[in-house]
Write a protein that holds these residues in place. Structure first.
Motif, PDB file in Angstrom:
ATOM      1  N   LEU A 170      -5.300  23.753  15.387  1.00 13.29           N
ATOM      2  CA  LEU A 170      -6.624  23.384  14.761  1.00 13.29           C
ATOM      3  C   LEU A 170      -6.950  24.388  13.873  1.00 13.29           C
ATOM      4  O   LEU A 170      -7.463  24.007  12.630  1.00 13.29           O
ATOM      5  N   HIS A 171      -6.982  25.697  14.256  1.00 11.77           N
ATOM      6  CA  HIS A 171      -7.219  26.705  13.181  1.00 11.77           C
ATOM      7  C   HIS A 171      -6.554  26.882  12.007  1.00 11.77           C
ATOM      8  O   HIS A 171      -6.841  27.109  10.849  1.00 11.77           O
ATOM      9  N   ARG A 172      -5.276  26.424  12.109  1.00 12.47           N
ATOM     10  CA  ARG A 172      -4.139  26.489  11.062  1.00 12.47           C
ATOM     11  C   ARG A 172      -4.503  25.238  10.078  1.00 12.47           C
ATOM     12  O   ARG A 172      -4.371  25.571   8.759  1.00 12.47           O
ATOM     13  N   GLN A 173      -4.953  24.375  10.594  1.00 15.71           N
ATOM     14  CA  GLN A 173      -5.488  23.063   9.836  1.00 15.71           C
ATOM     15  C   GLN A 173      -6.604  23.400   9.138  1.00 15.71           C
ATOM     16  O   GLN A 173      -6.710  22.845   7.793  1.00 15.71           O
ATOM     17  N   LEU A 174      -7.346  23.926   9.744  1.00 16.08           N
ATOM     18  CA  LEU A 174      -8.759  24.397   8.946  1.00 16.08           C
ATOM     19  C   LEU A 174      -8.437  25.437   7.914  1.00 16.08           C
ATOM     20  O   LEU A 174      -9.225  25.398   6.829  1.00 16.08           O
ATOM     21  N   LEU A 175      -7.556  26.388   8.100  1.00 17.21           N
ATOM     22  CA  LEU A 175      -7.278  27.266   7.014  1.00 17.21           C
ATOM     23  C   LEU A 175      -6.827  26.382   5.717  1.00 17.21           C
ATOM     24  O   LEU A 175      -7.095  26.691   4.675  1.00 17.21           O
ATOM     25  N   VAL A 176      -5.627  25.790   6.243  1.00 16.76           N
ATOM     26  CA  VAL A 176      -4.763  25.114   5.023  1.00 16.76           C
ATOM     27  C   VAL A 176      -5.445  24.200   4.312  1.00 16.76           C
ATOM     28  O   VAL A 176      -5.503  23.950   3.157  1.00 16.76           O
ATOM     29  N   ARG A 177      -6.384  23.406   5.114  1.00 17.62           N
ATOM     30  CA  ARG A 177      -6.914  22.113   4.349  1.00 17.62           C
ATOM     31  C   ARG A 177      -8.135  22.443   3.729  1.00 17.62           C
ATOM     32  O   ARG A 177      -8.723  21.885   2.848  1.00 17.62           O
ATOM     33  N   PHE A 178      -8.951  23.539   4.416  1.00 15.82           N
ATOM     34  CA  PHE A 178     -10.552  23.717   4.007  1.00 15.82           C
ATOM     35  C   PHE A 178     -10.663  25.259   3.670  1.00 15.82           C
ATOM     36  O   PHE A 178     -11.888  25.722   3.247  1.00 15.82           O
ATOM     37  N   ASN A 179      -9.552  25.879   3.847  1.00 13.04           N
ATOM     38  CA  ASN A 179      -9.742  27.438   3.557  1.00 13.04           C
ATOM     39  C   ASN A 179     -11.032  28.250   4.465  1.00 13.04           C
ATOM     40  O   ASN A 179     -11.698  28.914   3.939  1.00 13.04           O
ATOM     41  N   ARG A 180     -10.938  27.657   5.732  1.00 12.16           N
ATOM     42  CA  ARG A 180     -11.646  28.444   6.433  1.00 12.16           C
ATOM     43  C   ARG A 180     -11.272  28.696   7.917  1.00 12.16           C
ATOM     44  O   ARG A 180     -10.357  28.034   8.474  1.00 12.16           O
ATOM     45  N   GLU A 181     -11.758  29.860   8.357  1.00 14.34           N
ATOM     46  CA  GLU A 181     -10.943  30.558   9.548  1.00 14.34           C
ATOM     47  C   GLU A 181     -11.925  31.065  10.384  1.00 14.34           C
ATOM     48  O   GLU A 181     -12.918  31.845   9.844  1.00 14.34           O
ATOM     49  N   PRO A 182     -11.994  31.290  11.670  1.00 10.58           N
ATOM     50  CA  PRO A 182     -12.904  31.977  12.605  1.00 10.58           C
ATOM     51  C   PRO A 182     -12.645  33.363  12.379  1.00 10.58           C
ATOM     52  O   PRO A 182     -11.810  34.027  12.254  1.00 10.58           O
ATOM     53  N   GLN A 183     -14.080  34.159  12.282  1.00  9.83           N
ATOM     54  CA  GLN A 183     -14.129  35.545  12.145  1.00  9.83           C
ATOM     55  C   GLN A 183     -14.891  36.262  13.314  1.00  9.83           C
ATOM     56  O   GLN A 183     -14.564  37.409  13.711  1.00  9.83           O
ATOM     57  N   GLN A 184     -15.864  35.649  13.886  1.00  4.98           N
ATOM     58  CA  GLN A 184     -16.641  36.189  14.936  1.00  4.98           C
ATOM     59  C   GLN A 184     -17.396  35.024  15.644  1.00  4.98           C
ATOM     60  O   GLN A 184     -17.330  33.763  15.246  1.00  4.98           O
ATOM     61  N   GLY A 185     -17.722  35.549  16.793  1.00  3.09           N
ATOM     62  CA  GLY A 185     -18.494  34.219  17.701  1.00  3.09           C
ATOM     63  C   GLY A 185     -18.612  34.957  19.198  1.00  3.09           C
ATOM     64  O   GLY A 185     -18.625  35.985  19.185  1.00  3.09           O
ATOM     65  N   ARG A 186     -18.746  33.920  19.984  1.00  6.07           N
ATOM     66  CA  ARG A 186     -19.190  34.200  21.306  1.00  6.07           C
ATOM     67  C   ARG A 186     -18.346  33.486  22.339  1.00  6.07           C
ATOM     68  O   ARG A 186     -18.059  32.201  22.145  1.00  6.07           O
ATOM     69  N   ASN A 187     -17.698  34.221  23.301  1.00  4.15           N
ATOM     70  CA  ASN A 187     -16.989  33.590  24.424  1.00  4.15           C
ATOM     71  C   ASN A 187     -17.608  33.772  25.793  1.00  4.15           C
ATOM     72  O   ASN A 187     -18.176  34.778  26.089  1.00  4.15           O
ATOM     73  N   GLN A 188     -17.905  32.644  26.354  1.00  3.10           N
ATOM     74  CA  GLN A 188     -18.510  32.670  27.846  1.00  3.10           C
ATOM     75  C   GLN A 188     -17.355  32.132  28.766  1.00  3.10           C
ATOM     76  O   GLN A 188     -16.788  31.097  28.421  1.00  3.10           O
ATOM     77  N   ILE A 189     -17.325  32.789  29.940  1.00  6.39           N
ATOM     78  CA  ILE A 189     -16.079  32.421  30.956  1.00  6.39           C
ATOM     79  C   ILE A 189     -16.921  31.981  32.373  1.00  6.39           C
ATOM     80  O   ILE A 189     -17.962  32.872  32.663  1.00  6.39           O
ATOM     81  N   GLN A 190     -16.448  31.149  33.041  1.00  2.84           N
ATOM     82  CA  GLN A 190     -16.995  30.980  34.296  1.00  2.84           C
ATOM     83  C   GLN A 190     -15.763  30.015  35.043  1.00  2.84           C
ATOM     84  O   GLN A 190     -14.870  29.437  34.332  1.00  2.84           O
TER      85      GLN A 190
END
Length: 261
Positions: A170-190
């Motif tokens: 999905l990330h590759r599609q978002l970069l190729v198709r829309f020139n957008r990629e994840p840079q920062q965020g939050r992960n929660q685990i349980q």
């Protein structure tokens, strides 16, 4: 041996018998009906169960040894091999697909659904919108399910299709198709128990423990990009989190629910 599916008489001439016996054993192992370390039934027992010759059983077991499902032990019964766990580093924004690809492991993806949908309240607050896209996928390695992923996306990605995401990142599609990629965020685990739906897709027992990862990411422009929840089989995936004592313990976690202007 009720946990071993017998050979279908209709398929006897369509595929080699030893491959059908091996497939039945592989399924029992993959679905944890034969857990790691458990003994493989004797050749005599397998011959009787599948109604095949000893040579067929020996070919099937040899195939499973070659594929890493079974360990042979001199003078003792063969046992189910320990399962290799795939590691996911949660301290970078690389997708599971990208991380496994770097290791030389091929990740397969099937799309369960991809449709327009009303966003849950928490996700709507993240995107600043009440409507978006719902994407649900199952991820596999060597045809064995390892995770189920539910992703909420902004509606500007509506030109994507299910076909674009089968066995794709999905990330590759978002970069190729829309020139957008994840840079920062939050992960929660349980850890959460599997429900009936997840148990069915992941081939585990209902109430088996799953590793749940919930994350929201912003792109390189500071815009909300992705919100997802992924349920991983605890027997197949390990989460890695590095520790650095040199970092200030009083660092404040950024407020990732900030308003994007």
């Amino acid at each position: 041996m009720l946990y071993l599916k017998k050979i279908d008489v209709k398929n006897k001439g369509k595929e080699a018998l030893y491959r059908q016996v091996a497939a039945s054993l592989k399924t029992a192992i993959s679905e944890n009906r034969l857990p790691p370390g458990s003994p493989i039934p004797s050749e005599n027992a397998l011959c009787g169960h599948f109604n095949v010759a000893r040579s067929v059983v020996r070919q099937a077991l040899a195939l499973l040894v070659d594929d890493g499902y079974i360990l042979k032990q001199a003078g003792r019964s063969s046992v189910v091999a320990p399962r290799m766990k795939h590691r996911r580093n949660l301290q970078n924004s690389l997708s599971l697909h990208a991380q496994l690809e770097r290791e030389g492991t091929r990740l397969q993806t099937s799309v369960v659904k991809f449709e327009e949908a009303a966003l849950p309240a928490e996700v709507a607050a993240f995107y600043g919108d009440t409507e978006g896209l719902l994407l649900e996928r199952v991820r596999y390695i060597d045809d064995e399910p390892i995770s189920y992923v539910k992703t909420w996306l902004p509606k500007e990605f509506a030109s994507l299709s299910s076909e674009d995401l089968i066995d794709q990142s999905l990330h590759r599609q978002l970069l190729v198709r829309f020139n957008r990629e994840p840079q920062q965020g939050r992960n929660q685990i349980q850890t959460v128990p599997s429900d009936k739906m997840l148990a069915n897709y992941l081939k585990v027992k209902k109430s088996d423990s799953l590793l749940q990862l919930q994350a929201c990411y912003y792109d390189q422009h500071g815009l909300p990009l992705e919100w997802f929840t992924a349920w991983h089989r605890a027997d197949r995936v390990v989460f890695d989190i590095a520790v650095d004592a040199s970092l200030d313990n009083n660092i404040q976690v950024k407020d990732f629910q900030r308003t994007i202007k």
